[in-house]
Enzyme design. Structure first.
Site, PDB file in Angstrom:
ATOM      1  N   LYS A   1       0.852  -1.207   0.000  1.00 45.48           N
ATOM      2  CA  LYS A   1       0.000   0.000   0.000  1.00 45.48           C
ATOM      3  C   LYS A   1       0.883   1.250   0.000  1.00 45.48           C
ATOM      4  CE  LYS A   1      -0.218  -0.147   5.012  1.00 45.48           C
ATOM      5  NZ  LYS A   1      -0.912  -0.682   6.186  1.00 45.48           N
TER       6      LYS A   1
ATOM      7  N   TYR B   1      12.769  32.068   6.180  1.00 45.55           N
ATOM      8  CA  TYR B   1      11.529  32.724   6.643  1.00 45.55           C
ATOM      9  C   TYR B   1      11.524  32.871   8.162  1.00 45.55           C
ATOM     10  CZ  TYR B   1       9.352  31.856   2.058  1.00 45.55           C
ATOM     11  OH  TYR B   1       9.035  31.841   0.729  1.00 45.55           O
TER      12      TYR B   1
HETATM   13  C1  LIG Z   1      -0.144  -1.441   7.010  1.00 41.54           C
HETATM   14  C2  LIG Z   1      -0.685  -2.698   7.528  1.00 41.54           C
HETATM   15  C3  LIG Z   1       0.157  -3.784   7.798  1.00 41.54           C
HETATM   16  C4  LIG Z   1       1.660  -3.667   7.771  1.00 41.54           C
HETATM   17  O1  LIG Z   1       2.097  -3.033   8.962  1.00 41.54           O
HETATM   18  P1  LIG Z   1       3.656  -2.775   9.240  1.00 41.54           P
HETATM   19  O2  LIG Z   1       3.677  -2.209  10.622  1.00 41.54           O
HETATM   20  O3  LIG Z   1       4.114  -1.814   8.218  1.00 41.54           O
HETATM   21  O4  LIG Z   1       4.346  -4.084   9.139  1.00 41.54           O
HETATM   22  C5  LIG Z   1      -0.432  -4.986   8.131  1.00 41.54           C
HETATM   23  N1  LIG Z   1      -1.785  -5.097   8.222  1.00 41.54           N
HETATM   24  C6  LIG Z   1      -2.629  -4.069   8.006  1.00 41.54           C
HETATM   25  C7  LIG Z   1      -4.087  -4.256   8.133  1.00 41.54           C
HETATM   26  C8  LIG Z   1      -2.097  -2.823   7.671  1.00 41.54           C
HETATM   27  O5  LIG Z   1      -2.932  -1.793   7.474  1.00 41.54           O
END
Ligand SMILES: *Cc1c(COP(=O)(O)O)cnc(C)c1O
Length: 378
Positions: free
Chosen positions: A38, A267
């Site tokens: 993702k 700034y």
């Molecule tokens: C993002 C996510 C993961 C992965 O988590 P990490 O801490 O990056 O290993 C696993 N399960 C779900 C449902 C997530 O949203």
């Protein structure tokens, strides 16, 4: 025509492969590994990262939304693709056409899937999202039985798995993960009287800090990209089997100037030079994911040495103090994240300066800059 930016994110696929293999070897052979890609692969280019993981033996991928899953399929990714946040009604045909695995938490979506599945003359498996203590997405324990009873009305949809998520698995000291796992296990036991789907809850924190929670499948994200969920603490604890950060971020010096003592920088003049100061002007700002909260806090590497950021980070510019570094010229390489000579800066270190986590740093830097995959050795 491609005109390159001054700023470049470089990603090392060997590091990604190394990390996938470490995780694959860490969990027992029967346990499946779903690679979380993702957020455009946590900033690492979802398609390229997924191809690297696939080449290392990964057969299951996870994204947030349907659109990302379709993009992966169209890029030639086979295997199973989980849509962790489910889908809306207009997308139900895509779920079937692209053979996606939906995570479900509303009975209406089961109904939509059932209608589409009956029409297509096939069955479709879903993974039920349950809430074992995070108060995020998913059914609460007392809603599960009713949901399953209603699902029975839709025989073309079957339960292929049960999903939950940890809220504190980055914290080895906290009892929360064990409690949440116990709630999840009890929900799985209830559900398994009706089906034999997979149970999966472990993210990177579960895998590295609470391996007894790995269940039938694990869902690593951050660790695939080379970071531990508990940052440098986890990095130190791991010692031997090292995850390797895959992303680095570099730019070049635009201009060098020397200003007298008492000069305000950037700034708001939040930095006033205490003595004569030499500055390197850098073409990087918050537009490039280099957070404004790094103002007067961040450091960069020039000629293998650390140069502190002075004054506020602007949209496209910031200033580094090179008073202590001899011979810096316009065009010299500046590393904002990664290694230069003997020095290195990690996403964890940047996250510490900006009061955030490596995840956010990787997404921001990776998704706001030109990215190149290298074939350098690790
Ligand atoms: C993002 C996510 C993961 C992965 O988590 P990490 O801490 O990056 O290993 C696993 N399960 C779900 C449902 C997530 O949203």
């Amino acid at each position: 025509m491609t005109v390159h930016s001054y700023n470049r994110v470089t990603i090392n696929p060997q590091a990604l492969q190394n990390n996938f293999r470490i995780i694959r070897e860490k969990v027992v052979p029967g346990v499946k590994v779903l690679a979380m890609v993702k957020a455009d692969g946590y900033g690492h280019d979802m398609i390229k990262a997924a191809k690297v993981f696939a080449a290392a033996g990964c057969e299951i991928f996870g994204v947030a939304e349907t659109g990302e899953a379709v993009t992966l399929r169209e890029a030639g990714i086979r295997g199973e693709i989980f849509i962790m946040l489910g889908f809306v009604r207009e997308q139900v045909d895509l779920v079937l056409r692209y053979n996606l695995t939906p995570v479900v938490f509303r009975i209406e979506t089961v109904e939509w899937l059932s209608t589409a599945a009956v029409k297509a003359g096939r069955k479709i498996g879903i993974h039920l999202k349950v809430d074992s203590g995070m108060s995020r997405l998913g059914l609460l324990p007392d809603q599960v039985n009713d949901f399953l009873d209603r699902m029975c009305l839709f025989p073309s949809v079957y339960l292929a798995g049960i999903v939950s998520h940890f809220s504190q698995s980055d914290d080895l000291q906290s009892d929360n993960t064990r409690k949440s796992h116990a709630v999840f296990t009890s929900m799985c036991n209830t559900i398994r009287r009706q089906c034999d789907g997979l149970g999966h809850i472990a993210n990177s924190g579960g895998i590295f800090n609470f391996p007894e929670t790995c269940g039938d499948m694990v869902r690593p994200g951050i660790s695939l990209y080379g970071y531990y969920p508990d940052g440098e603490v986890g990095m130190r604890r791991a010692q031997g089997q090292r995850l390797i950060p895959a992303m680095s971020f570099a730019t070049q010096v635009l201009q060098v100037k020397t200003v007298p003592a008492g000069t305000g920088v950037s700034y708001g003049h939040t930095y006033i030079t205490p003595s004569e100061t030499r500055l390197a002007i850098l073409p990087v700002g918050y537009e490039d994911g280099y957070l404004r909260s790094l103002s007067n806090r961040g450091e960069v590497l020039i000629k293998g040495r650390r140069a502190p950021i002075r004054g506020r980070i602007c949209m496209n510019l910031c200033m580094a103090d090179i008073t202590e570094i001899e011979g810096v010229l316009p065009g010299d390489e500046v590393v904002l994240m990664g290694r230069q000579g003997q020095e290195s800066i990690t996403a964890d270190e940047i996250a510490g300066w900006a009061d955030t986590i490596s995840y956010e740093v990787l997404c921001l830097i990776g998704n706001n800059n030109e990215r190149t995959y290298t074939d350098e050795e690790i």
